[in-house]
Design a protein around this motif. Structure first.
Motif: not given
Length: 149
Positions: A58-83
């Motif tokens: 975000f430009p500057g520090i966002s007051k509503s976010w209370r941060s300047r940057s956001v990191l989104i990490q989408i986590r995955f899992y592969e089932d070893p039985i069904t793949n």
């Protein structure tokens, strides 16, 4: 792992673009970053190969976010039985000049923790986006990053 590196086929690239569009629809001032991690040996050791990571700034520090940057990490899992590989949750973190100031995990309670939490309206929008992201990645898609189209 950087989203730019995970976009190894048309379907994954399209889903990553959808995530960026979902976020920017709710927060149009945000600039997306498909390579939030440095490409150095120390950072590479910390990066989870079973995630797709996208940064938003975000430009500057966002007051509503209370941060300047956001990191989104989408986590995955592969089932070893069904793949079958599927998105199992999202870790979202807000950062300012001090480092991480809040975190949201959809793995368990969907609650925010940290010293400087985003405004409730932003928190609810982010939870909605996380739900939509999980739907995007878990609705009949090939999540195998090794399959090229």
């Amino acid at each position: 792992m950087n989203a730019a590196e995970q976009a190894t086929n048309v379907e994954l690239a399209s889903k990553i673009a959808t995530v960026v569009n979902l976020f920017k629809t709710e927060f149009p001032d945000a600039k997306s970053d498909l390579k939030p991690w440095k490409n150095d040996p120390e950072t590479r050791e910390l990066v989870d190969p079973d995630s797709i990571d996208i940064g938003f700034h975000f430009p500057g520090i966002s007051k509503s976010w209370r941060s300047r940057s956001v990191l989104i990490q989408i986590r995955f899992y592969e089932d070893p039985i069904t793949n079958v590989r599927r998105a199992i949750g999202i870790e979202a973190s807000g950062f300012d000049h001090r480092g991480e100031v809040w975190r949201l995990s959809t793995i368990e309670k969907w609650s925010f923790v940290g010293e400087s939490l985003p405004a409730s309206s932003v928190a609810e929008k982010l939870k909605k986006i996380c739900q939509q992201i999980l739907e995007v990645f878990n609705n009949s898609c090939n999540l195998d990053p090794n399959v090229n189209e």
